[in-house]
Design a protein around this motif. Structure first.
Motif, PDB file in Angstrom:
ATOM      1  N   GLN A 103      45.988 -29.864 -57.724  1.00  0.00           N
ATOM      2  CA  GLN A 103      47.422 -30.026 -57.497  1.00  0.00           C
ATOM      3  C   GLN A 103      48.117 -28.698 -57.727  1.00  0.00           C
TER       4      GLN A 103
ATOM      5  N   VAL B 266      51.486 -27.880 -44.967  1.00  0.00           N
ATOM      6  CA  VAL B 266      50.360 -27.012 -45.375  1.00  0.00           C
ATOM      7  C   VAL B 266      49.050 -27.602 -44.859  1.00  0.00           C
TER       8      VAL B 266
ATOM      9  N   CYS C  94      50.210 -19.856 -47.680  1.00  0.00           N
ATOM     10  CA  CYS C  94      51.343 -20.071 -46.773  1.00  0.00           C
ATOM     11  C   CYS C  94      52.618 -19.841 -47.580  1.00  0.00           C
TER      12      CYS C  94
ATOM     13  N   CYS D 111      44.297 -23.480 -58.228  1.00  0.00           N
ATOM     14  CA  CYS D 111      43.765 -22.691 -57.102  1.00  0.00           C
ATOM     15  C   CYS D 111      42.802 -21.625 -57.638  1.00  0.00           C
TER      16      CYS D 111
ATOM     17  N   LEU E  52      40.527 -26.853 -52.151  1.00  0.00           N
ATOM     18  CA  LEU E  52      41.922 -26.714 -52.569  1.00  0.00           C
ATOM     19  C   LEU E  52      42.035 -27.065 -54.042  1.00  0.00           C
ATOM     20  N   GLY E  53      43.110 -26.587 -54.655  1.00  0.00           N
ATOM     21  CA  GLY E  53      43.353 -26.964 -56.042  1.00  0.00           C
ATOM     22  C   GLY E  53      43.646 -28.460 -56.120  1.00  0.00           C
TER      23      GLY E  53
ATOM     24  N   ASN F 122      48.599 -20.492 -58.586  1.00  0.00           N
ATOM     25  CA  ASN F 122      48.511 -21.828 -59.186  1.00  0.00           C
ATOM     26  C   ASN F 122      47.165 -21.947 -59.939  1.00  0.00           C
TER      27      ASN F 122
ATOM     28  N   LEU G 296      58.621 -26.493 -46.889  1.00  0.00           N
ATOM     29  CA  LEU G 296      57.156 -26.487 -46.751  1.00  0.00           C
ATOM     30  C   LEU G 296      56.542 -27.417 -47.808  1.00  0.00           C
TER      31      LEU G 296
ATOM     32  N   GLN H  72      48.381 -33.887 -52.853  1.00  0.00           N
ATOM     33  CA  GLN H  72      48.339 -34.551 -51.546  1.00  0.00           C
ATOM     34  C   GLN H  72      47.704 -33.686 -50.450  1.00  0.00           C
ATOM     35  N   THR H  73      47.759 -32.360 -50.624  1.00  0.00           N
ATOM     36  CA  THR H  73      47.371 -31.470 -49.512  1.00  0.00           C
ATOM     37  C   THR H  73      45.902 -31.670 -49.116  1.00  0.00           C
TER      38      THR H  73
ATOM     39  N   ASP I 241      55.002 -28.621 -57.495  1.00  0.00           N
ATOM     40  CA  ASP I 241      55.424 -29.919 -56.935  1.00  0.00           C
ATOM     41  C   ASP I 241      54.597 -31.080 -57.479  1.00  0.00           C
ATOM     42  N   ASP I 242      53.456 -30.771 -58.115  1.00  0.00           N
ATOM     43  CA  ASP I 242      52.567 -31.806 -58.680  1.00  0.00           C
ATOM     44  C   ASP I 242      52.199 -32.887 -57.665  1.00  0.00           C
ATOM     45  N   CYS I 243      52.081 -32.508 -56.401  1.00  0.00           N
ATOM     46  CA  CYS I 243      51.875 -33.535 -55.358  1.00  0.00           C
ATOM     47  C   CYS I 243      50.467 -34.135 -55.340  1.00  0.00           C
TER      48      CYS I 243
ATOM     49  N   VAL J 289      43.547 -18.507 -48.258  1.00  0.00           N
ATOM     50  CA  VAL J 289      44.680 -18.750 -47.360  1.00  0.00           C
ATOM     51  C   VAL J 289      45.916 -19.050 -48.192  1.00  0.00           C
TER      52      VAL J 289
HETATM   53  P1  AMP Z   1      49.646 -30.090 -53.733  1.00  0.00           P
HETATM   54  O1  AMP Z   1      49.135 -31.140 -52.801  1.00  0.00           O
HETATM   55  O2  AMP Z   1      50.998 -29.547 -53.317  1.00  0.00           O
HETATM   56  O3  AMP Z   1      49.634 -30.535 -55.181  1.00  0.00           O
HETATM   57  O4  AMP Z   1      48.670 -28.830 -53.619  1.00  0.00           O
HETATM   58  C1  AMP Z   1      47.264 -28.957 -53.768  1.00  0.00           C
HETATM   59  C2  AMP Z   1      46.566 -27.698 -53.314  1.00  0.00           C
HETATM   60  O5  AMP Z   1      46.864 -27.439 -51.929  1.00  0.00           O
HETATM   61  C3  AMP Z   1      46.964 -26.413 -54.019  1.00  0.00           C
HETATM   62  O6  AMP Z   1      46.293 -26.260 -55.261  1.00  0.00           O
HETATM   63  C4  AMP Z   1      46.492 -25.363 -52.994  1.00  0.00           C
HETATM   64  O7  AMP Z   1      45.078 -25.191 -53.044  1.00  0.00           O
HETATM   65  C5  AMP Z   1      46.867 -26.037 -51.677  1.00  0.00           C
HETATM   66  N1  AMP Z   1      48.211 -25.583 -51.271  1.00  0.00           N
HETATM   67  C6  AMP Z   1      49.395 -26.237 -51.409  1.00  0.00           C
HETATM   68  N2  AMP Z   1      50.421 -25.488 -50.952  1.00  0.00           N
HETATM   69  C7  AMP Z   1      49.887 -24.332 -50.506  1.00  0.00           C
HETATM   70  C8  AMP Z   1      50.418 -23.126 -49.903  1.00  0.00           C
HETATM   71  N3  AMP Z   1      51.725 -22.970 -49.688  1.00  0.00           N
HETATM   72  N4  AMP Z   1      49.544 -22.153 -49.558  1.00  0.00           N
HETATM   73  C9  AMP Z   1      48.208 -22.307 -49.788  1.00  0.00           C
HETATM   74  N5  AMP Z   1      47.655 -23.393 -50.344  1.00  0.00           N
HETATM   75  C10 AMP Z   1      48.468 -24.391 -50.701  1.00  0.00           C
END
Ligand code: AMP
Length: 178
Positions: free
Chosen positions: A123, A102, A64, A40, A120-121, A37, A97, A131-132, A127-129, A62
């Motif tokens: 987004q 995560v 997943c 990331c 973390l990235g 990504n 997942l 949120q992680t 999924d453009d979330c 890391v």
């Molecule tokens: P998201 O909240 O899905 O937009 O993801 C934001 C960030 O969470 C990503 O850029 C990654 O740094 C981390 N992340 C999300 N899913 C994963 C995964 N399956 N494995 C590792 N890092 C993740």
């Protein structure tokens, strides 16, 4: 000096034209180019820069997901990460997942690895979330800086500058203790 975890997600490459499956159950992933990504990549670069400045001790990438995410971890290692952790999630579990799962994994690993910071990235482009990071900080009860455009470690504090429309400002939670 501290250990930092960086989340690296394997996603369909940003340049690929996405095709929806004929039964509309998702997008076609078989035989499609995947990469780290892009947000990331920025997270790994930032962590490696902090390490080069000797502000942190170890960068742990890391990821997943299924076995193929090991490719993404190898990319992070090639970019300068010291170590990788593959949390294997496959089949139906991988299909469901999401950010909450995560973030629970990231929070548990942060404790196990005695990490002082997680980068973390902003987004994931699939999924453009976005949120992680927020959920991980909430689960750990750690301060967070979002949409970072600059991360500076100053002694036992981290200063995050974030972009806002047409300007930059220190994050509300800047200069947190770590
Ligand atoms: P998201 O909240 O899905 O937009 O993801 C934001 C960030 O969470 C990503 O850029 C990654 O740094 C981390 N992340 C999300 N899913 C994963 C995964 N399956 N494995 C590792 N890092 C993740």
């Amino acid at each position: 000096m501290a250990r930092v975890l960086v989340g690296v997600k394997r996603v369909i490459d940003y340049a690929v034209k996405i095709r929806v499956k004929p039964d509309h159950s998702g997008v076609v992933t078989d035989g499609v180019k995947h990469s780290m990504n892009p947000f990331c990549e920025i997270a790994v670069e930032e962590a490696v820069k902090l390490k080069e400045k000797k502000l942190i001790k170890e960068v742990v990438a890391v990821s997943c997901g299924p076995q193929q995410v090991q490719e993404t971890i190898r990319t992070a290692l090639a970019m300068g990460a010291d170590r990788g952790i593959h949390v294997e999630v496959s089949g139906k579990d991988y299909e469901s997942l999401g950010p909450l799962q995560v973030s629970k994994i990231m929070a548990a690993l942060a404790k196990k690895e005695e990490a002082k910071m997680i980068i973390l990235g902003k987004q994931a482009i699939d999924d453009d979330c976005n949120q992680t990071g927020q959920m991980t900080a909430a689960l750990l009860d750690w301060p967070q800086g979002t949409f970072a455009s600059e991360v500076a470690v100053e002694g036992d504090k981290v200063k995050v500058v974030r972009e806002i429309d047409g300007a930059w400002r220190p994050s509300r939670s800047a200069c947190q203790q770590w």
